[in-house]
Enzyme design. Structure first.
Site, mmCIF file in Angstrom:
data_model
loop_
_atom_site.group_PDB
_atom_site.id
_atom_site.type_symbol
_atom_site.label_atom_id
_atom_site.label_comp_id
_atom_site.label_asym_id
_atom_site.label_seq_id
_atom_site.Cartn_x
_atom_site.Cartn_y
_atom_site.Cartn_z
ATOM 1 N N ARG A 1 35.822 -24.810 41.915
ATOM 2 C CA ARG A 1 35.836 -24.713 40.341
ATOM 3 C C ARG A 1 37.051 -24.351 39.884
ATOM 4 O O ARG A 1 37.870 -23.614 40.493
ATOM 5 C CB ARG A 1 34.574 -23.518 40.031
ATOM 6 C CG ARG A 1 33.411 -24.084 40.207
ATOM 7 C CD ARG A 1 32.872 -25.032 39.062
ATOM 8 N NE ARG A 1 31.364 -25.297 39.033
ATOM 9 C CZ ARG A 1 30.997 -26.535 39.838
ATOM 10 N NH1 ARG A 1 31.619 -27.038 40.692
ATOM 11 N NH2 ARG A 1 29.548 -26.413 39.964
ATOM 12 N N GLU B 1 36.932 -28.514 31.231
ATOM 13 C CA GLU B 1 36.873 -29.820 31.698
ATOM 14 C C GLU B 1 36.069 -30.623 30.625
ATOM 15 O O GLU B 1 35.040 -30.243 30.114
ATOM 16 C CB GLU B 1 35.791 -29.945 32.952
ATOM 17 C CG GLU B 1 36.592 -29.313 34.170
ATOM 18 C CD GLU B 1 35.877 -29.568 35.520
ATOM 19 O OE1 GLU B 1 34.703 -30.031 35.398
ATOM 20 O OE2 GLU B 1 36.333 -29.213 36.443
ATOM 21 N N HIS C 1 36.726 -33.881 38.868
ATOM 22 C CA HIS C 1 35.685 -33.419 39.273
ATOM 23 C C HIS C 1 34.710 -34.388 40.013
ATOM 24 O O HIS C 1 33.532 -34.701 39.644
ATOM 25 C CB HIS C 1 34.824 -32.741 38.297
ATOM 26 C CG HIS C 1 33.835 -31.481 38.664
ATOM 27 N ND1 HIS C 1 33.693 -30.661 37.941
ATOM 28 C CD2 HIS C 1 33.158 -31.456 39.736
ATOM 29 C CE1 HIS C 1 33.059 -29.603 38.592
ATOM 30 N NE2 HIS C 1 32.550 -30.269 39.578
HETATM 31 N N1 LIG Z 1 34.019 -30.510 43.076
HETATM 32 C C1 LIG Z 1 32.624 -30.882 43.353
HETATM 33 O O1 LIG Z 1 32.185 -31.860 42.959
HETATM 34 C C2 LIG Z 1 31.890 -29.734 44.020
HETATM 35 C C3 LIG Z 1 30.833 -30.153 44.677
HETATM 36 C C4 LIG Z 1 30.060 -29.156 45.151
HETATM 37 C C5 LIG Z 1 30.299 -27.753 45.201
HETATM 38 N N2 LIG Z 1 31.481 -27.549 44.453
HETATM 39 C C6 LIG Z 1 31.652 -26.101 44.375
HETATM 40 O O2 LIG Z 1 32.036 -25.635 45.649
HETATM 41 C C7 LIG Z 1 31.364 -24.171 45.839
HETATM 42 C C8 LIG Z 1 30.805 -23.953 47.195
HETATM 43 O O3 LIG Z 1 30.106 -24.984 47.612
HETATM 44 P P1 LIG Z 1 28.766 -24.591 48.652
HETATM 45 O O4 LIG Z 1 27.883 -25.754 48.843
HETATM 46 O O5 LIG Z 1 29.738 -24.472 50.089
HETATM 47 O O6 LIG Z 1 28.407 -23.206 48.173
HETATM 48 P P2 LIG Z 1 27.714 -22.099 49.298
HETATM 49 O O7 LIG Z 1 27.106 -21.134 48.494
HETATM 50 O O8 LIG Z 1 27.069 -22.689 50.317
HETATM 51 O O9 LIG Z 1 29.108 -21.435 50.065
HETATM 52 C C9 LIG Z 1 29.886 -20.547 49.395
HETATM 53 C C10 LIG Z 1 30.387 -19.604 50.197
HETATM 54 O O10 LIG Z 1 31.497 -18.991 49.246
HETATM 55 C C11 LIG Z 1 31.322 -17.590 50.161
HETATM 56 N N3 LIG Z 1 32.040 -16.498 49.144
HETATM 57 C C12 LIG Z 1 31.713 -16.061 47.937
HETATM 58 N N4 LIG Z 1 32.445 -15.128 47.457
HETATM 59 C C13 LIG Z 1 33.383 -15.257 48.245
HETATM 60 C C14 LIG Z 1 35.099 -14.511 47.995
HETATM 61 N N5 LIG Z 1 35.010 -13.546 47.343
HETATM 62 N N6 LIG Z 1 35.508 -14.629 48.995
HETATM 63 C C15 LIG Z 1 35.599 -15.689 50.213
HETATM 64 N N7 LIG Z 1 34.221 -16.185 50.459
HETATM 65 C C16 LIG Z 1 33.206 -16.091 49.226
HETATM 66 C C17 LIG Z 1 30.017 -17.466 50.336
HETATM 67 O O11 LIG Z 1 29.696 -16.088 51.352
HETATM 68 C C18 LIG Z 1 29.593 -18.513 50.832
HETATM 69 O O12 LIG Z 1 29.556 -18.606 52.288
HETATM 70 C C19 LIG Z 1 30.317 -24.282 44.687
HETATM 71 O O13 LIG Z 1 29.983 -22.824 44.337
HETATM 72 C C20 LIG Z 1 30.502 -25.159 43.879
HETATM 73 O O14 LIG Z 1 31.025 -24.480 42.584
HETATM 74 C C21 LIG Z 1 32.308 -28.332 43.912
#
Ligand SMILES: NC(=O)c1ccc[n+]([C@@H]2O[C@H](COP(=O)([O-])OP(=O)(O)OC[C@H]3O[C@@H](n4cnc5c(N)ncnc54)[C@H](O)[C@@H]3O)[C@@H](O)[C@H]2O)c1
Length: 320
Positions: free
Chosen positions: A236, A265, A284
């Protein structure tokens, strides 16, 4: 019959799935303005949500609304405090939203490490022979490079396999995931972010945006990194401070960045990152593959159906 609002366009496969179920009627909402959402949303029992912001003012009008199914996993566009207070359910796409983003990270790394458009343009412009005279300072092998994956959830766990396939060393910073899990995937858990930043050739962010991760990477962190280091952010905007990133790139504190997501965005055309030659951009679009979008659309709609049929899997429900 339940009435479902499809907020923002989604792949037609999901719409067909909803159409084939007699318990649901639906309407697609493409006008995402606040005025329109304020007037349209009160008629729905459930909504799917891609882009569009659901704040308290909109949600408090929605007396029938029981469930919001995000087309994706991030939910920084929904007022979750309101959902919690009013016993509304928030669902995410657990299965379909990690392969394409993990591949997108690799796409960005490989683009940055392998000469981007330079070679392609040379051949196209009839300058094939000039390649031999190029000073190859910025093209690298991935073999033995250290990648620091911050956030070891769905995307992080897909990404690690791809990095190990390229013989990279994978360091993982995620305070919420146990060491045994990370090592069972072939990674090394880093307890102190700074230790990881100091040795990383590549930093890849896959964390949610929240109070803890806003401005997670600023100049202070980038100063700790190698000058040749690159940063990839597909999670993000706002997790990396954009002004600081621009400065770090211009001042050669780090070498390059791959950025899929922005604080605002779409970003303003005046956003200096858009003009910075040391940034590879995408809009994105980390999930924008044919398979990725089809699967996300189907899973989002299936989540709504499963919710109303009382068979939604726990893992899809966001713990508010
Ligand atoms: N660009 C895109 O199109 C796109 C697509 C999918 C997801 N995303 C973004 O990617 C993020 C991650 O996706 P995901 O499916 O892997 O999510 P997820 O919830 O499966 O994993 C997120 C991980 O981040 C960890 N985390 C939380 N706070 C943290 C911190 N302060 N330091 C280190 N680790 C921390 C959590 O423990 C978890 O394991 C989503 O929240 C979303 O915003 C973007």
């Amino acid at each position: 019959m339940y009435k479902i609002g499809i907020i923002d366009t989604i792949d037609h496969k999901g719409i067909e799935l909803l159409k084939s179920n007699n318990n649901f009627s639906y309407e697609i909402i493409t006008d995402l303005s606040k005025e329109n959402l304020l007037t349209k949303l009160p008629e729905f029992d459930g909504v799917t949500l891609r882009r569009g912001k659901l704040d308290e003012e909109i949600l408090k009008n929605c007396k029938k609304l029981k469930v919001i199914a995000r087309h994706g996993v991030g939910y920084d566009n929904v007022d979750i405090a309101f959902l919690k207070k009013n016993d509304m359910t928030l669902l995410v796409t657990h299965n379909s939203t990690s392969t394409s983003p993990a591949e997108h990270v690799m796409f960005m790394i490989l683009n940055i490490y392998k000469g981007r458009e330079t070679f392609h343009t040379m051949v196209r412009d009839g300058n094939f022979h000039k390649a031999i005279h190029l000073k190859i300072d910025d093209n690298f092998e991935l073999l033995n490079k250290n990648i620091l994956i911050v956030g070891f959830g769905r995307i992080g766990k897909k990404l690690i396999k791809k990095c190990l396939g390229f013989d990279m060393n994978v360091l993982v910073y995620d305070p919420y995931v146990e060491e045994e899990i990370i090592s069972s995937f072939g990674g090394k858990k880093i307890l102190d972010l700074e230790d990881g930043l100091k040795v990383a050739d590549i930093l890849s962010l896959s964390v949610p945006l929240n109070k803890e991760t806003k401005n997670f990477i600023t100049l202070k962190q980038m100063f700790l990194m190698k000058k040749k280091a690159i940063i990839i952010n597909i999670s993000r905007g706002g997790i990396i401070n954009e002004d600081d990133l621009n400065k770090a790139l211009n001042d050669k504190i780090i070498a390059f960045a791959g950025i899929d997501v922005f604080e605002k965005e779409p970003p303003e055309l005046s956003n200096p990152l858009l003009k910075n030659k040391r940034v590879l951009l995408s809009p994105h679009a980390a999930t924008f593959t044919k398979e990725g979008l089809e699967k996300m659309s189907m899973e989002t709609v299936q989540n709504i159906i499963d919710f109303f049929e009382n068979k939604i899997e726990e893992v899809k429900i966001v713990k508010l």
